[in-house]
Each structure stands twice: as structure tokens, then as C-alpha cells.
Design a protein around this motif. Structure first.
Motif, PDB file in Angstrom:
ATOM      1  N   VAL A  72     -24.486 -44.375   8.395  1.00 13.38           N
ATOM      2  CA  VAL A  72     -24.561 -45.908   9.144  1.00 13.38           C
ATOM      3  C   VAL A  72     -25.801 -46.344   9.240  1.00 13.38           C
ATOM      4  N   PRO A  73     -26.787 -45.508   9.879  1.00 10.81           N
ATOM      5  CA  PRO A  73     -28.490 -45.752   9.896  1.00 10.81           C
ATOM      6  C   PRO A  73     -28.659 -45.445   8.831  1.00 10.81           C
ATOM      7  N   HIS A  74     -28.542 -44.397   7.658  1.00 10.85           N
ATOM      8  CA  HIS A  74     -29.402 -43.962   6.644  1.00 10.85           C
ATOM      9  C   HIS A  74     -29.336 -45.823   6.076  1.00 10.85           C
ATOM     10  N   TYR A  75     -27.830 -45.842   6.035  1.00 11.01           N
ATOM     11  CA  TYR A  75     -28.745 -47.113   4.812  1.00 11.01           C
ATOM     12  C   TYR A  75     -29.259 -48.576   6.225  1.00 11.01           C
ATOM     13  N   PHE A  76     -28.782 -48.142   7.034  1.00  4.75           N
ATOM     14  CA  PHE A  76     -29.281 -49.851   7.622  1.00  4.75           C
ATOM     15  C   PHE A  76     -31.034 -49.647   7.238  1.00  4.75           C
ATOM     16  N   TYR A  77     -31.685 -48.396   7.895  1.00  4.71           N
ATOM     17  CA  TYR A  77     -33.025 -48.394   8.076  1.00  4.71           C
ATOM     18  C   TYR A  77     -33.593 -48.304   6.295  1.00  4.71           C
ATOM     19  N   THR A  78     -32.502 -47.591   5.474  1.00 10.11           N
ATOM     20  CA  THR A  78     -33.030 -48.095   4.064  1.00 10.11           C
ATOM     21  C   THR A  78     -33.025 -49.423   3.745  1.00 10.11           C
ATOM     22  N   TYR A  79     -32.305 -50.540   3.643  1.00  6.87           N
ATOM     23  CA  TYR A  79     -32.176 -51.214   3.410  1.00  6.87           C
ATOM     24  C   TYR A  79     -32.934 -53.064   4.732  1.00  6.87           C
ATOM     25  N   VAL A  80     -32.603 -52.454   5.376  1.00  8.79           N
ATOM     26  CA  VAL A  80     -34.173 -53.059   6.013  1.00  8.79           C
ATOM     27  C   VAL A  80     -35.580 -53.136   5.998  1.00  8.79           C
ATOM     28  N   ARG A  81     -35.879 -51.665   5.789  1.00  2.00           N
ATOM     29  CA  ARG A  81     -37.275 -51.996   5.503  1.00  2.00           C
ATOM     30  C   ARG A  81     -37.818 -52.869   3.715  1.00  2.00           C
ATOM     31  N   ILE A  93     -34.644 -56.823  14.825  1.00  2.00           N
ATOM     32  CA  ILE A  93     -33.089 -56.730  13.899  1.00  2.00           C
ATOM     33  C   ILE A  93     -32.247 -55.377  14.300  1.00  2.00           C
ATOM     34  N   GLU A  94     -32.905 -54.335  14.463  1.00  2.69           N
ATOM     35  CA  GLU A  94     -32.226 -53.292  15.446  1.00  2.69           C
ATOM     36  C   GLU A  94     -31.686 -53.349  16.713  1.00  2.69           C
ATOM     37  N   ARG A  95     -31.961 -53.671  17.483  1.00  2.84           N
ATOM     38  CA  ARG A  95     -31.713 -54.227  18.638  1.00  2.84           C
ATOM     39  C   ARG A  95     -30.771 -55.127  19.193  1.00  2.84           C
ATOM     40  N   LEU A  96     -31.127 -55.977  18.256  1.00  4.94           N
ATOM     41  CA  LEU A  96     -30.562 -57.424  18.302  1.00  4.94           C
ATOM     42  C   LEU A  96     -29.325 -57.082  17.339  1.00  4.94           C
TER      43      LEU A  96
END
Length: 182
Positions: A72-81, A93-96
Motif C-alpha cells: 500500500v505505501p509502495h503504490y501510494f508514494y509511487t502515484y502521489v508523486r 495528502i499523506e497525513r490527512l
């Protein structure tokens, strides 16, 4: 001369990790998260004075780390960037958004992986969610900002896992207290 052997071993382990991270990032992050989750849970149980390990809890943390804690963090950090370039925007975005959802998912699935029924898992999640989320936002925001701002994207999940080691100890202790109260 003998002092260089531990350093060489450490460099070899780091090199092997980075090679696996490059060749198979998702699998590497999932396995790393699983190992960190297990170590955090075992440390939590030992620090709390448990005479015998709660194997259900260790297995639950292992499964969560393997199936969700790395991917989950892998995909989050990949796509949020892809959508947000500013580190402060990523942090918000990460915190809220991400953290509240991931925290609820973690609390619920840990109970499910321990073999608790849906109603009990929901009750545990409701009881622990707000205090755990508030503590997460209060104590981990600075660490996450440093991670987002200064850590290369390839290593962010590893740093999140290292931060998560202490967080796992906290969550495991909170969950153990709730289980004892019931």
C-alpha cells in the motif's frame, strides 16, 4: 583487520537489499514490511513482560505487513508523486487522507487476521481508531515530512517501515490493553 568484517557484512547486506529493491521493489518492500512488523510485535510483547508470545498477534502483524504494509505505501508514494510535486502537498495528502484510511484498515485487518469476527474487529477499531490516529498525527508528522523531503523515493517505504517499527510497538501495546480489558 577484524573490525572490517562486520562493516563488510553490513555493506553486503545493504547492497543485496538495494539490488532486490531495484529488481523487485514491491516484493522487497512487502517482505521488509513483514519482517519489521513481526520484529515490532515481538519487541512489544517482550517489553510488556509477556512470558509467552501471542502467536496469533505475531501472525496477524506478519500478514498485514506482507499483504498491506509494504504494497500500500509502495503504490501510494509511487502515484502521489505523479500528481503532487511539492513535499508539503504530499505530506498534507499523506497525513490527512492516506494516514486516517490506512490506520483504520490496519486496526481492522489486524483483528481479522487474529481470527476475530467482523463485529469484534469493528469494535476494536472504533475504540482504538481516534486515540491511535491522533497519536500518529502528533508524533509521526515530522518524521514523515523528513522522509518525503529528504529520502529518495526508492527508499521511502523502508524509512516508513523503520518509523513503523516504533509505531508497531505502540499499536501492539494499545491493542493488547484493549484485549485485556475485554
Amino acid at each position: 583487520m577484524s573490525l572490517s568484517k562486520p562493516a563488510n557484512l553490513m555493506y553486503s547486506l545493504i547492497g543485496a537489499y538495494l539490488e532486490r529493491l531495484y529488481n523487485s521493489p514491491l516484493r522487497t518492500k512487502a517482505v521488509t514490511s513483514c519482517i519489521v512488523a513481526v520484529l515490532g510485535n515481538v519487541a512489544s510483547q517482550k517489553l510488556s513482560g509477556a512470558k509467552q508470545l501471542n502467536e496469533d498477534s505475531v501472525l496477524a502483524f506478519a500478514l498485514f505487513g506482507l499483504l498491506f504494509g509494504g504494497p500500500v505505501p509502495h503504490y501510494f508514494y509511487t502515484y502521489v508523486r505523479l500528481f503532487v510535486k511539492n513535499p508539503l502537498g504530499i505530506l498534507l495528502i499523506e497525513r490527512l487522507i492516506y494516514t486516517p484510511c490506512f490506520q483504520a484498515l490496519a486496526l481492522y485487518l489486524l483483528a481479522i487476521f487474529e481470527g476475530k469476527p467482523h463485529q469484534v474487529a469493528c469494535a476494536h477499531m472504533q475504540r482504538l481508531y481516534l486515540p491511535t490516529l491522533m497519536a500518529n498525527l502528533k508524533y509521526l508528522t515530522l518524521f514523515h515530512f523528513i522522509n518525503i523531503k529528504y529520502v529518495p523515493p526508492m527508499l521511502r517505504v523502508l524509512v516508513v517501515n523503520l518509523i513503523g517499527f516504533a509505531w508497531i510497538i505502540y499499536i501492539a501495546n494499545k491493542r493488547a490493553k484493549v484485549s485485556k480489558e475485554k
